[in-house]
Design an enzyme around this catalytic site. Sequence first.
Site, PDB file in Angstrom:
ATOM      1  N   ASP C  30      51.258  51.136  36.457  1.00 29.45           N
ATOM      2  CA  ASP C  30      50.521  52.220  37.089  1.00 29.45           C
ATOM      3  C   ASP C  30      51.140  53.543  36.639  1.00 29.45           C
ATOM      4  OD1 ASP C  30      49.412  54.129  38.665  1.00 29.45           O
ATOM      5  OD2 ASP C  30      50.040  53.253  40.580  1.00 29.45           O
ATOM      6  N   GLU C  82      73.567  57.444  18.986  1.00 32.77           N
ATOM      7  CA  GLU C  82      73.567  55.992  19.113  1.00 32.77           C
ATOM      8  C   GLU C  82      72.373  55.420  18.371  1.00 32.77           C
ATOM      9  OE1 GLU C  82      73.216  56.501  23.717  1.00 32.77           O
ATOM     10  OE2 GLU C  82      72.235  54.634  23.236  1.00 32.77           O
ATOM     11  N   CYS C 114      75.450  58.554  25.250  1.00 31.46           N
ATOM     12  CA  CYS C 114      74.819  59.883  25.149  1.00 31.46           C
ATOM     13  C   CYS C 114      75.826  61.026  25.217  1.00 31.46           C
ATOM     14  CB  CYS C 114      73.788  60.060  26.261  1.00 31.46           C
ATOM     15  SG  CYS C 114      72.537  58.778  26.244  1.00 31.46           S
ATOM     16  N   SER C 155      61.064  56.606  28.609  1.00 31.03           N
ATOM     17  CA  SER C 155      61.852  57.828  28.444  1.00 31.03           C
ATOM     18  C   SER C 155      62.537  57.949  27.079  1.00 31.03           C
ATOM     19  CB  SER C 155      62.904  57.925  29.554  1.00 31.03           C
ATOM     20  OG  SER C 155      63.725  56.772  29.543  1.00 31.03           O
ATOM     21  N   THR C 203      72.884  52.027  36.882  1.00 33.22           N
ATOM     22  CA  THR C 203      73.092  53.201  36.027  1.00 33.22           C
ATOM     23  C   THR C 203      73.210  54.474  36.863  1.00 33.22           C
ATOM     24  OG1 THR C 203      70.721  53.574  35.778  1.00 33.22           O
ATOM     25  CG2 THR C 203      71.769  52.221  34.095  1.00 33.22           C
ATOM     26  N   HIS C 236      73.025  66.022  31.935  1.00 34.46           N
ATOM     27  CA  HIS C 236      72.331  64.991  31.142  1.00 34.46           C
ATOM     28  C   HIS C 236      71.063  64.597  31.904  1.00 34.46           C
ATOM     29  CE1 HIS C 236      71.554  61.617  28.594  1.00 34.46           C
ATOM     30  NE2 HIS C 236      71.734  60.734  29.564  1.00 34.46           N
ATOM     31  N   ARG C 245      69.053  65.371  41.660  1.00 36.32           N
ATOM     32  CA  ARG C 245      69.868  64.769  42.711  1.00 36.32           C
ATOM     33  C   ARG C 245      71.356  65.095  42.523  1.00 36.32           C
ATOM     34  NH1 ARG C 245      70.319  58.710  43.652  1.00 36.32           N
ATOM     35  NH2 ARG C 245      71.985  58.717  45.202  1.00 36.32           N
ATOM     36  N   ASN C 268      64.010  61.354  27.242  1.00 32.89           N
ATOM     37  CA  ASN C 268      65.473  61.391  27.114  1.00 32.89           C
ATOM     38  C   ASN C 268      65.857  61.286  25.644  1.00 32.89           C
ATOM     39  OD1 ASN C 268      68.215  61.101  27.278  1.00 32.89           O
ATOM     40  ND2 ASN C 268      68.175  59.199  28.490  1.00 32.89           N
ATOM     41  N   SER C 298      76.859  56.721  28.925  1.00 33.65           N
ATOM     42  CA  SER C 298      77.069  55.446  29.603  1.00 33.65           C
ATOM     43  C   SER C 298      78.327  54.784  29.081  1.00 33.65           C
ATOM     44  CB  SER C 298      75.874  54.527  29.370  1.00 33.65           C
ATOM     45  OG  SER C 298      74.784  55.009  30.097  1.00 33.65           O
TER      46      SER C 298
END
Lengths: 368, 134, 350
Positions: C30, C82, C114, C155, C203, C236, C245, C268, C298
């Site tokens: 969706d 990467e 990243c 992304s 993550t 990031h 957030r 991203n 990461s």
Amino acid sequence: MKDVFIAGAALYQAGRHYGKNIDDMAAEVLDKALTDAKADIDALFVASSTTELANKQQLLGAYILESLGLDKIPVYRVENGDGSGGAAVALAYHALRSEEHNCVAVVGVDKPNDVLSNQQQDIYATTLDTYFERYFGFTPLSYAALMAKMYLKKYEYKYEDLARWAVLMHSHGVGNPYAYFRRQVKLEDAVNSELVSEPLRLYDVGPLADGAAAVVLCNDKKEGPRILSIATSTNAMAFSSRPEYDVLYSLNEAARRAFEKAKITPRDIATAEVHDSFSIFGVLAVESLGLVKRGGALAAIKDGDLPVNLSGGFKSRGNILGATGVYQIVEVAWQLTGREFKRVDGNYGVVHSMGGVDKISTVVVVGI
Amino acid sequence: MRHESVPIYWRNIPHYYRLVARRCKKCGAVYFPPVVRCRCGSRELENVELPHEGRLIEYTVLHQVGTDFLKQKPLIIGLVELSNGVRVTGQIVDAQPDKLTPGTKMEVVFRRVIVDGRHGLVMYGYKFRPVGGI
Amino acid sequence: MSRVGIVSWGAYIPKYRIRTEEVARIWGDDPIRIVDVYLVDEKSVEGFDEDAVTIAVEAARRAIRRAGIDPRRIGAVYAGTESKPYAVKPISSILVDALGLSNNVFAVDMEFACKAGSEGLVAAIGLVESGRVEYGMTVGTDTSQGEPGEHLEYSASSGGAALIVGKDGIVAELEAMYSFVSDTPDFWRREGSPYPMHGEGFTGEPAYFRHIVGAARGLMEKYGYKPSDFTYVVFHQPNGRFPVRAASMLNIPIEKVKPGIVVTHIGNTYNASALMGFAKVLDAARPGDKILLVPFGSGAGSNAFVFTVTDLITERQKAGVPTVEEMLRDKIYVDYAQYLKMRKMIKLFE
Ligand SMILES: [Zn+2]
């Protein structure tokens, strides 16, 4: 200096000859030409564009002679791309004029159908600057397309006008028993054919064909068709730095010299075979040879026939790469004498053999 | 063609990456592709980088391509006049062909040209694209 | 210590875009829910003849053009990625010849998911500050991988951003930097594997938030900054929700984060993600502005940097180099089939 006569010749049907090795194909046509000339040769010139790349054979001349069991004959392999044929005839001519040899043969042969169509593109593209043009994906077709686009704009022609070249070639090719595609086509077939590099369509491209042609030249004859003059010229400018794109510089100069040496003018020409690997090259060749004025070739075709490429040209006879120049000499000689072709009304014919996109042109004037 | 020569690629890197041309010290003529001798007769030529902007002269969309370009077809092949007057042929990318026209402003970009299979070298070079997008 | 900082910046976004709804159409997701979860409307897609190398070259060329310096004065060049086209063979050496640097240049490709591009920034800062090189450059570049049908695909995108560090002609002076690193396996890609694996929700809290907040908070505590000191804050951006957030966790008003958000329009870009946001902020910053930049990689780690914008910024903004904003608008939409071709995900005879 002695005159150079065309003592014998033979052509191989242009097409897809999957069943023949290249040396045997060349040997068969050379054998026929020698029989036709009733002469022994003391040198052989081999014209081929792609035998090393497409057929994986060096020293091709030696293997052609091996196939005929002919020992001790000097042989030279000549490569000027798709203009190899004209170049080889020029060297043979000079060898006879200097009287180093008395009778020589030129055999032109190429078998592009031994590789896939995209590999043919790879190989044909090596006639361009391999580091700065081929590397980036250009092919002769793409350059022909750029030249066609500029020509049509400059002289305010429609694409349909250019498509008439292919129709004319096919109408001529019907009279050539050795042609690859020996049939008439309609203008709408050409106009509606697949776009290959706009504005050029499939019908603007001479199909690559396997073939071989041989001619025996002698300087101790008294009659028959003669080579009146030969001139070769090179255009040393990169494609990107050409001042103009609607002229073949290499041909312009070669034609001027050849006509001057033969002491005739373009008006005397009864038949011409020009290098129309792409329709636009045929158009430019007719103009750069001086047969019609610049920008006038397509108008001339619209108004009527042109005695150019009675063989059907590259579109109908086929593009036999380095062999084509030899085909063209034989075709013009036979058109002048009425052998295999309908005899033309006149005593002079001219051949234009070109390597690459206006890199090297050879012009041969033939008379009877 | 399969298995492009690594030395050939390597030695042409200055030309492929940065459009390094040859300029005659005597008369100023610029050659790209580079030459050994100027048409004025001089053999004294120096390296010069060509500008990265120019205008489109003409282009075509090529559908019949060699083996290295089978997965990139069709190719847009263009003739571009750079801002210093030197003309260069090159592929045109990031463009919709029907919106290209002679005079379109072009810029040089750095792109993959040939990828030699899954295991061979990735070879880069200059291409052109319309400035500002069309 | 003598002044050191950003002398120039350059960014590059490939022209092609695929809409989230087009990807969702293929997998029966969706699109409204997907956009709501990630706040990614569309993402950038590299052309068939583009890769992390070509993207890095374009971004770096723009940085050099903006700086107006002789590229031979750059003594160090780092590529953070990467998406290396080669497992073994550096991007950084291609940059040396494509940019016309001298041969006397420190060069290496860096890998830390990243974060590698920003680690190149740290290395360049060190060499410039110590006086061993005059200018140093780092490029974050990626053609990020996301398995078709897997949520990363919504992304993972392509882009690059380059920064030149120096002492002369600084447009954003470095005030402080701080790092936060731990072994947190939130996202990885094994050798030879085409697509990364990730821990979904893992993550977030233990990875992205712990490290971003850890680095930002550590920096503020150690050097005495408070949120109101910053004009802009760039994090990031794996999606549109995470940076917002993180800001709220640090009591940073969302208005300071929003100008640096690019993920909504291009997805991203991995190593270029935070640096692209930083470039966008530099395109618009005024003298005296303070910028907090916090990339994340990461595996996991974050670097936090504080820069103060100088008077020179106004002049450098007028260098005739495309702005990030302009590139966000300059786009050609592709469908999913073109996307697969451009990303070289169709199985071909090669
Ligand atoms: Zn000169």
